[in-house]
Every structure is written in C-alpha cells, then in structure tokens.
Design a protein around this motif. Structure first.
Motif, PDB file in Angstrom:
ATOM      1  N   TRP A   1     -54.775  44.431 110.231  1.00 45.14           N
ATOM      2  CA  TRP A   1     -53.526  43.643 109.724  1.00 45.14           C
ATOM      3  C   TRP A   1     -53.195  43.755 108.383  1.00 45.14           C
ATOM      4  N   ALA A   2     -53.677  44.832 107.730  1.00 45.36           N
ATOM      5  CA  ALA A   2     -53.165  45.386 106.612  1.00 45.36           C
ATOM      6  C   ALA A   2     -52.488  46.794 106.613  1.00 45.36           C
ATOM      7  N   PRO A   3     -51.356  46.899 105.972  1.00 48.16           N
ATOM      8  CA  PRO A   3     -50.638  48.154 106.057  1.00 48.16           C
ATOM      9  C   PRO A   3     -51.328  49.202 105.666  1.00 48.16           C
ATOM     10  N   THR A   4     -51.162  50.327 106.055  1.00 48.01           N
ATOM     11  CA  THR A   4     -51.645  51.773 105.832  1.00 48.01           C
ATOM     12  C   THR A   4     -50.687  52.858 105.374  1.00 48.01           C
ATOM     13  N   SER A   5     -49.350  52.522 105.539  1.00 40.07           N
ATOM     14  CA  SER A   5     -48.166  53.522 105.260  1.00 40.07           C
ATOM     15  C   SER A   5     -47.047  52.865 104.747  1.00 40.07           C
ATOM     16  N   ILE A   6     -46.241  53.612 104.287  1.00 44.63           N
ATOM     17  CA  ILE A   6     -44.901  53.280 103.548  1.00 44.63           C
ATOM     18  C   ILE A   6     -44.055  53.039 104.577  1.00 44.63           C
ATOM     19  N   SER A   7     -43.809  51.980 104.967  1.00 45.23           N
ATOM     20  CA  SER A   7     -43.103  51.431 106.229  1.00 45.23           C
ATOM     21  C   SER A   7     -42.637  50.051 106.123  1.00 45.23           C
ATOM     22  N   TRP A   8     -41.349  49.755 106.934  1.00 38.54           N
ATOM     23  CA  TRP A   8     -40.811  48.572 107.155  1.00 38.54           C
ATOM     24  C   TRP A   8     -40.374  48.341 108.600  1.00 38.54           C
TER      25      TRP A   8
END
Length: 459
Positions: free
Chosen positions: A324-331
């Motif tokens: 549930w936490a992001p790991t990438s540069i994304s949207w």
C-alpha cells in the motif's frame, strides 16, 4: 486552529489574561517535526506577545531526535555556544487544551531570526505559500495519518527494551466497527477533542494491522493544514497517555505489517476561494492544464527531494511492493499503487493525493516539498510523461523508475541536485542535508531494536 487576525492580537492577549491558568504552553517545531516546547508564565507570554518575540535556545536546530548535538552543522552547534534564537509567537495558532484545564497553547516559528529564518520548517512553508499567492493560487491541503496503538506506557516499553510491544487489539481487521468498540472512549475522545480544537476529522477508522487507525483531517488552507497536522500527532499521543496507550507514528514498526502513511491531499484554488483550479470539465479526466503541470512538477522533483517526504532511516522500510506504499515515480487515476493518485469526481473534490509521505514526516517540510515541486511544474510548464502513468498495478510495471531505497541514497541525490536549492534555498538545503547525513551515520543496524528505540514514540 482557532483563527484570529493579527490585528486582533489584543483579543488574544485579553483571552490569555482572563485564563485561570498560571502558565501557557508554547512550542516550536524542530527539523524532525517534533514539537519542542515550554510551560511559560502568563506574565512572560504577555510581555512576549507585546514585543512579538521570545528567546528559545539555539539548540532547537542543533540536535537530533534523541537530543544528540550535531557536530556537522553550521547554523547551530557547539561552535555557536548555543545562544538564544528569537522565536515569533503566532497568535493565529491559539488553542486551549481541554484535558489541561483549557490551558492556552501557542505555536511559534523563527521568521524574524537572522540565522534560523532560512532553516525553520514553519517559516519555509510560509515562504512557499506566499509564492503560490503571488501566482494567484490558493493552496488547500489536508493530511491523513495512520498510526499504531499499543497497550504500553513509555516506562513499560523501556523496561521491555522495546521488544514485543503489545498491540491495542489483535488481528488484521480494517474498517472494523467491532474492534473500535473495544476502545470506544479513546476513539471518541480523539474525534471530539480534535473537533473542539478546530481540527475536524472527516473520518476515523481501523486500518489493516494490529491496533492501527487512520484519521483524515478536513482540508483547509496550507498553513492551517500544516499546523493542524503537527498538533494532531501531539494531541493523539497525549490522549493516548491518559488511557495508558502508546500511539506510534513510526513509518514501519514491524516488517510483517503494513507501514503508516501520511497521505497529503492537495488542490489549488483562486484567491477568492471560489474555483478549484485543478478541475476542467472539458478534459476527459476532469484535469485542468494547471493540475497537469502541477502533477508533472511533483513527479519530476520527487527523486531529488525524497528526504522531505521520507526523513528517517525507518521511512524507507515502508516502500515495499504490495504494501500500500508506492515504490515508483508514477501516477494514476484513482490508483492506490502509484506515488500520486488523481481523485477527480467533481469541481469541489478534484485533487492530488501524494502517497509517498509516511506518518514520520515533518508536516511543514512535506507540505512545503509537495507545493514547491508542484509550483515548479507550473512555472516551467512541464508536461506529463506517458511513461509515468499507470492504469493497473504499478508494482508489476518494470518500466517505472524506482524511488531511492534508503536514506543515504535519497540524501545523496538531493545533495547533488540543483533542484532542491531552487525550491527551498541554499541555506535550508545545506542544513537539512547535513541533518539527514547525520541521521544516516547514527544508524547501527547491528544494535537490536535500534529503529524502535529511536523512532517508536518520539517521531
């Protein structure tokens, strides 16, 4: 916060004079986002309010979260002799503490101090907010915090050597009214007290994990939202103490459980507060050009300023695929696997949720970074890159750029990037980088429970 106009300073003075309390709470925020404060006599506070300033030891920005004095900083350190800095008491922040006989409580910053005005987190936020105002933009922000609760006291946890803290409730049970009923007095008091302090919650519920809750603060103007966030953490901890509960905002206290976030919801409005500038009904996703540029700026700047959102050694333990936490540069549109989630239902609620920050943030710094990087995109008219958009599971997308995986790498990237200096100024960046380098050097993974001992209660 209870709002007053600066021109109504006399009204605040009058309110304090009439208070039955003999002392006043006063606090400032250090670089780690910890409130550092004093109980001051009523007479001393009244004199300080009339002059607008009060002395506060220079060490406030000269030591770490465990009170170890930095030896690598310029603004504060042994070489300065730790003189008093000049703190500004902000009358707009006046609240009364209901569980302490309605004792007045005021927050300050260092906007008028010759040395600290460039490195004070609250002053930085005010300066970046003014940049938005100058562009005709009114930032509206809100924080939603997750935190774990334990049937412990500081003493009991210390005696256990921070081993095996007892969760308030067992089991993975998100959105559970049943589990909440076990501690309903504690939960109700949090909800009701925050409302009394003019920090209204939109919602409060259990999250998935042992004894973990999430609370969403109602959105407000940027400065108010940041003050609300910093007070929220302290209020929750103090109320928890009264029930012999220990509340922890550590980003990832247990590797087997989800971490704790502090998602930041953001939108820009016109200065009359009448139009959401992120919304465009003619766009297929209801996204205005301003929103797209703001989003592009945040994506572009993110790898250059990550320590502003992930400031501790422990912060990076939260960035795990499928957690549930992001790991990438994304949207993505309504996508909770990405770093930035676009929420676009209508003209009132269209916004960007920044999902990178953990609950261990300094709210002033995280919100400063979010706004400054968004404004960077607007000023430079940045375009959204196709390779950052995700429709589906971002964790499975191998083409996305990954976030730095530890504080050392993230701090090095920020130190070597000219973007940070452009966003926050050379003096702030120099001091902040030195503190993050210090934080990494304190890390001793071979010491059992090092992260729990350092961050569990204080952050």
């Amino acid at each position: 916060m209870v709002k007053t106009e600066v021109s109504n300073k006399e009204a605040v003075i009058n309110r304090i004079e009439k208070s039955s309390a003999n002392n006043i709470r006063f606090a400032v925020t250090d670089i780690d986002g910890v409130l550092r404060g004093k109980f001051l006599s009523k007479d001393k506070v009244l004199k300080a309010l009339k002059s607008g300033k009060i002395g506060f030891c220079n060490v406030i920005f000269g030591w770490d979260i465990n009170d170890a004095c930095y030896t690598n900083t310029e603004a504060s350190g042994w070489h300065t002799g730790y003189p008093d800095a000049q703190a500004f008491i902000d009358v707009d922040t006046l609240i009364s503490i209901p569980w302490d006989d309605d004792k007045p409580f005021l927050i300050g910053d260092f906007r008028h101090d010759d040395v600290f005005k460039d490195i004070c987190p609250r002053t930085l936020l005010k300066n970046i907010e003014k940049q938005a105002f100058d562009l005709g933009l009114l930032p509206k922000y809100a924080c939603e915090f997750e935190w774990f609760n334990f049937s412990e006291t500081p003493q009991s946890l210390y005696e256990k050597d921070y081993r095996n803290p007892t969760p308030l409730t067992p089991g993975m049970f998100g959105y559970s009214l049943l589990r909440s009923s076990l501690n309903q007095e504690y939960i109700n008091e949090i909800f009701d007290t925050l409302k009394e302090l003019n920090i209204p919650l939109e919602g409060l519920h259990t999250e998935t994990g042992h004894g973990v809750y999430e609370a969403c603060i109602t959105y407000d103007d940027l400065s108010t939202a940041a003050d609300q966030a910093i007070i929220f953490k302290t209020v929750v901890k103090e109320i928890a103490y009264q029930y012999e509960i220990l509340a922890s905002f550590m980003a990832k206290w247990n590797a087997a459980l989800p971490g704790c976030s502090a998602h930041i919801h953001q939108s820009l409005w016109d200065l009359k507060d009448s139009k959401n500038l992120f919304y465009d009904s003619d766009d297929e996703n209801n996204m205005s050009e301003t929103m797209k540029q703001f989003l592009a700026g945040q994506l572009h700047c993110l790898p250059h300023i990550l320590p502003m959102f992930a400031p501790t050694v422990n912060s990076y333990k939260r960035f795990v695929d499928g957690s549930w936490a992001p790991t990438s540069i994304s949207w993505g549109i309504e996508n909770r696997t990405t770093a930035l989630r676009v929420i676009n239902p209508d003209c009132n609620a269209t916004r960007i949720e920044h999902r990178v920050p953990g609950a261990d943030i300094n709210p002033y710094l995280a919100m400063s970074a979010a706004l400054a990087s968004g404004l960077y995109g607007i000023k430079h008219k940045l375009k959204l890159e196709d390779d950052t958009f995700v429709n589906g599971n971002a964790y499975d997308n191998q083409k996305l750029k990954s976030l730095p995986t530890n504080l050392f790498k993230a701090t090095k990237a920020m130190k070597e990037s000219p973007i940070a200096n452009e966003l926050f100024g050379v003096n702030f960046v120099d001091h902040f980088i030195r503190t993050r380098e210090w934080e990494w050097k304190q890390y001793e993974p071979q010491i059992d429970n090092w992260e729990l001992k350092r961050y569990f209660e204080l952050i």
